[in-house]
Scaffold this motif. Structure first.
Motif, PDB file in Angstrom:
ATOM      1  N   VAL A  82       0.861  -1.180   0.000  1.00 29.60           N
ATOM      2  CA  VAL A  82       0.000   0.000   0.000  1.00 29.60           C
ATOM      3  C   VAL A  82       0.901   1.235   0.000  1.00 29.60           C
ATOM      4  N   PRO A  83       0.395   2.382  -0.425  1.00 30.18           N
ATOM      5  CA  PRO A  83       1.224   3.599  -0.449  1.00 30.18           C
ATOM      6  C   PRO A  83       1.860   3.879   0.908  1.00 30.18           C
ATOM      7  N   GLY A  84       3.153   4.188   0.890  1.00 33.27           N
ATOM      8  CA  GLY A  84       3.870   4.513   2.120  1.00 33.27           C
ATOM      9  C   GLY A  84       4.487   3.333   2.829  1.00 33.27           C
ATOM     10  N   ASN A  85       4.314   2.126   2.284  1.00 35.51           N
ATOM     11  CA  ASN A  85       4.810   0.927   2.970  1.00 35.51           C
ATOM     12  C   ASN A  85       5.935   0.242   2.200  1.00 35.51           C
ATOM     13  N   ILE A  86       6.568   0.943   1.284  1.00 37.84           N
ATOM     14  CA  ILE A  86       7.589   0.333   0.443  1.00 37.84           C
ATOM     15  C   ILE A  86       8.770  -0.182   1.256  1.00 37.84           C
ATOM     16  N   ALA A  87       9.171   0.532   2.311  1.00 33.32           N
ATOM     17  CA  ALA A  87      10.327   0.113   3.105  1.00 33.32           C
ATOM     18  C   ALA A  87      10.073  -1.235   3.771  1.00 33.32           C
ATOM     19  N   ALA A  88       8.865  -1.440   4.303  1.00 36.39           N
ATOM     20  CA  ALA A  88       8.562  -2.675   5.017  1.00 36.39           C
ATOM     21  C   ALA A  88       8.503  -3.869   4.073  1.00 36.39           C
ATOM     22  N   ILE A  89       7.916  -3.697   2.890  1.00 34.86           N
ATOM     23  CA  ILE A  89       7.829  -4.846   1.989  1.00 34.86           C
ATOM     24  C   ILE A  89       9.183  -5.139   1.351  1.00 34.86           C
ATOM     25  N   THR A  90      10.015  -4.105   1.187  1.00 36.01           N
ATOM     26  CA  THR A  90      11.383  -4.329   0.695  1.00 36.01           C
ATOM     27  C   THR A  90      12.188  -5.098   1.728  1.00 36.01           C
ATOM     28  N   THR A  91      11.996  -4.746   3.001  1.00 33.20           N
ATOM     29  CA  THR A  91      12.668  -5.470   4.083  1.00 33.20           C
ATOM     30  C   THR A  91      12.247  -6.930   4.097  1.00 33.20           C
ATOM     31  N   PHE A  92      10.966  -7.185   3.904  1.00 32.70           N
ATOM     32  CA  PHE A  92      10.489  -8.564   3.893  1.00 32.70           C
ATOM     33  C   PHE A  92      11.179  -9.366   2.784  1.00 32.70           C
ATOM     34  N   ARG A  93      11.220  -8.818   1.598  1.00 32.97           N
ATOM     35  CA  ARG A  93      11.855  -9.516   0.479  1.00 32.97           C
ATOM     36  C   ARG A  93      13.339  -9.762   0.754  1.00 32.97           C
ATOM     37  N   PHE A  94      14.019  -8.761   1.300  1.00 30.44           N
ATOM     38  CA  PHE A  94      15.449  -8.904   1.591  1.00 30.44           C
ATOM     39  C   PHE A  94      15.684 -10.007   2.626  1.00 30.44           C
ATOM     40  N   GLN A  95      14.873 -10.020   3.672  1.00 31.40           N
ATOM     41  CA  GLN A  95      15.058 -11.015   4.731  1.00 31.40           C
ATOM     42  C   GLN A  95      14.720 -12.424   4.245  1.00 31.40           C
ATOM     43  N   VAL A  96      13.724 -12.551   3.370  1.00 32.75           N
ATOM     44  CA  VAL A  96      13.405 -13.856   2.795  1.00 32.75           C
ATOM     45  C   VAL A  96      14.598 -14.376   1.998  1.00 32.75           C
ATOM     46  N   LYS A  97      15.196 -13.512   1.182  1.00 36.30           N
ATOM     47  CA  LYS A  97      16.369 -13.904   0.397  1.00 36.30           C
ATOM     48  C   LYS A  97      17.518 -14.302   1.316  1.00 36.30           C
ATOM     49  N   ARG A  98      17.710 -13.589   2.419  1.00 32.25           N
ATOM     50  CA  ARG A  98      18.789 -13.906   3.359  1.00 32.25           C
ATOM     51  C   ARG A  98      18.570 -15.266   4.014  1.00 32.25           C
ATOM     52  N   HIS A  99      17.322 -15.530   4.437  1.00 31.37           N
ATOM     53  CA  HIS A  99      17.025 -16.833   5.042  1.00 31.37           C
ATOM     54  C   HIS A  99      17.236 -17.962   4.026  1.00 31.37           C
ATOM     55  N   TRP A 100      16.858 -17.713   2.795  1.00 29.15           N
ATOM     56  CA  TRP A 100      17.027 -18.736   1.750  1.00 29.15           C
ATOM     57  C   TRP A 100      18.511 -19.019   1.505  1.00 29.15           C
ATOM     58  N   TYR A 101      19.307 -17.968   1.438  1.00 30.54           N
ATOM     59  CA  TYR A 101      20.746 -18.130   1.224  1.00 30.54           C
ATOM     60  C   TYR A 101      21.356 -18.971   2.348  1.00 30.54           C
ATOM     61  N   ARG A 102      20.982 -18.663   3.591  1.00 30.30           N
ATOM     62  CA  ARG A 102      21.528 -19.414   4.729  1.00 30.30           C
ATOM     63  C   ARG A 102      21.066 -20.866   4.708  1.00 30.30           C
ATOM     64  N   ALA A 103      19.813 -21.068   4.312  1.00 34.18           N
ATOM     65  CA  ALA A 103      19.312 -22.445   4.240  1.00 34.18           C
ATOM     66  C   ALA A 103      20.052 -23.250   3.181  1.00 34.18           C
ATOM     67  N   LEU A 104      20.335 -22.615   2.051  1.00 35.99           N
ATOM     68  CA  LEU A 104      21.050 -23.311   0.975  1.00 35.99           C
ATOM     69  C   LEU A 104      22.481 -23.642   1.385  1.00 35.99           C
ATOM     70  N   ARG A 105      23.095 -22.789   2.160  1.00 41.96           N
ATOM     71  CA  ARG A 105      24.464 -23.047   2.612  1.00 41.96           C
ATOM     72  C   ARG A 105      24.549 -24.253   3.547  1.00 41.96           C
ATOM     73  N   ARG A 106      23.409 -24.556   4.203  1.00 44.40           N
ATOM     74  CA  ARG A 106      23.387 -25.690   5.133  1.00 44.40           C
ATOM     75  C   ARG A 106      22.936 -26.991   4.459  1.00 44.40           C
ATOM     76  N   ARG A 107      22.670 -26.925   3.170  1.00 43.41           N
ATOM     77  CA  ARG A 107      22.282 -28.136   2.459  1.00 43.41           C
ATOM     78  C   ARG A 107      23.406 -29.151   2.435  1.00 43.41           C
ATOM     79  N   SER A 108      23.020 -30.419   2.371  1.00 47.85           N
ATOM     80  CA  SER A 108      24.014 -31.480   2.192  1.00 47.85           C
ATOM     81  C   SER A 108      24.649 -31.310   0.833  1.00 47.85           C
ATOM     82  N   PRO A 109      25.976 -31.538   0.691  1.00 46.13           N
ATOM     83  CA  PRO A 109      26.659 -31.391  -0.610  1.00 46.13           C
ATOM     84  C   PRO A 109      26.057 -32.262  -1.719  1.00 46.13           C
ATOM     85  N   VAL A 110      25.380 -33.355  -1.339  1.00 50.35           N
ATOM     86  CA  VAL A 110      24.837 -34.253  -2.349  1.00 50.35           C
ATOM     87  C   VAL A 110      23.400 -33.910  -2.683  1.00 50.35           C
ATOM     88  N   ALA A 111      22.857 -32.884  -2.032  1.00 49.97           N
ATOM     89  CA  ALA A 111      21.445 -32.532  -2.267  1.00 49.97           C
ATOM     90  C   ALA A 111      21.286 -31.817  -3.589  1.00 49.97           C
TER      91      ALA A 111
END
Length: 303
Positions: free
Chosen positions: A274-303
């Motif tokens: 919604v108008p005026g909420n760009i910072a919060a939704i950008t933060t959400f997207r950034f944090q989702v990407k960060r969690h995904w990156y960390r999860a991928l780093r913990r994957r088994s090498p054979v996965a």
């Protein structure tokens, strides 16, 4: 129960005209965004200086089943349907392996519970509040309700205080009560900042409604503007849920994870963009990407 749900939801029992205009929950063609927009317009254009931010304690657990049946009798003439609803409400719940009777409230998680809860508040809150503002209020009063989440705005503080006192009595009559720690009367609206500044007070307090924190601010021309940003508690809960789900999915193929995360982010954007909420939704997207990156780093090498 599906038949009863269909009756309640699609007009065999209630028509749109049977509910009041400020009621938005679980009605065809009325969404949470409609309720949010109605509130924003009312605060911006009407004489609102005080906001009652009140929460009904354990609402769905405290619904009085005998009152519920009396309310349903206003629109449902078929006694068989009423008996079916009574049996469903009293069917009980499983708790720690034990089956407990439900003598009050509606079964949690059931698809019909929100609809029945909406009917209950129509009679307990809506009709009473609408009559109160027409007959007893000295100034303007605005009301917006979505399910058991509602906001009432007032022009005059004395109206707000009388309404709150009488609301407590009204709810108690129907086995409900307000959560004291979540019930506040705050100064809010177009002139709140100026009035508080003259009295040597800080900025107007904020309130939460339907996942958004509502804030008094000004636009580029210095005029009053209502800003809505994602409620920080909801944002944190959502990110925790994404993090936990990524742990469960981290050994799935990366493209599959990506498709799931894309649907999560898109759903978040559809609601919170919604108008005026760009910072919060950008933060959400950034944090989702960060969690995904960390999860991928913990994957088994054979996965």
């Amino acid at each position: 129960m599906c038949f009863v749900l269909h009756l309640l939801a699609h007009g065999a029992s209630w028509r749109p005209a049977d509910f009041l205009g400020f009621s938005y929950g679980f009605r065809p063609g009325r969404s949470q965004h409609d309720a949010l927009d109605a509130l924003a317009v009312a605060i911006g254009r009407r004489k609102v200086s005080w906001i009652l931010d009140a929460d009904i304690r354990s609402y769905f657990e405290k619904i009085d089943q005998s009152w519920m049946v009396r309310f349903l009798e206003h629109r449902i003439g078929d006694r068989r349907i009423l008996r079916l609803i009574q049996k469903w409400m009293g069917a009980g719940v499983s708790e720690n392996g034990d089956w407990l009777d439900t003598l009050e409230g509606t079964p949690q998680g059931a698809s019909a519970s929100p609809l029945l809860g909406n009917v209950y508040l129509h009679y307990v809150f809506d009709l009473w509040a609408d009559r109160w503002r027409r007959r007893q209020a000295r100034g303007e009063v605005i009301i917006v309700r979505f399910a058991d989440d509602y906001i009432v705005g007032f022009e005059r503080r004395d109206d707000a205080e009388r309404f709150l006192a009488e609301l407590r009595d009204r709810l108690a009559r129907f086995s409900l009560g307000l959560a004291a720690e979540k019930t506040r009367l705050i100064e809010f609206g177009r002139f709140a900042a100026e009035r508080r500044q003259k009295r040597g007070l800080g900025k107007p307090e904020t309130f939460q409604f339907l996942g958004f924190t509502h804030i008094c601010t000004k636009d580029r021309r210095g005029r009053f503007a209502l800003r809505r940003v994602t409620d920080k508690k909801r944002l944190r809960r959502k990110l925790r849920a994404v993090k936990e789900e990524l742990k469960r999915r981290r050994h799935l193929p990366v493209p599959e994870q990506g498709r799931w995360l894309r649907s999560v982010v898109q759903g978040h954007y559809r609601y919170y963009a919604v108008p005026g909420n760009i910072a919060a939704i950008t933060t959400f997207r950034f944090q989702v990407k960060r969690h995904w990156y960390r999860a991928l780093r913990r994957r088994s090498p054979v996965a």
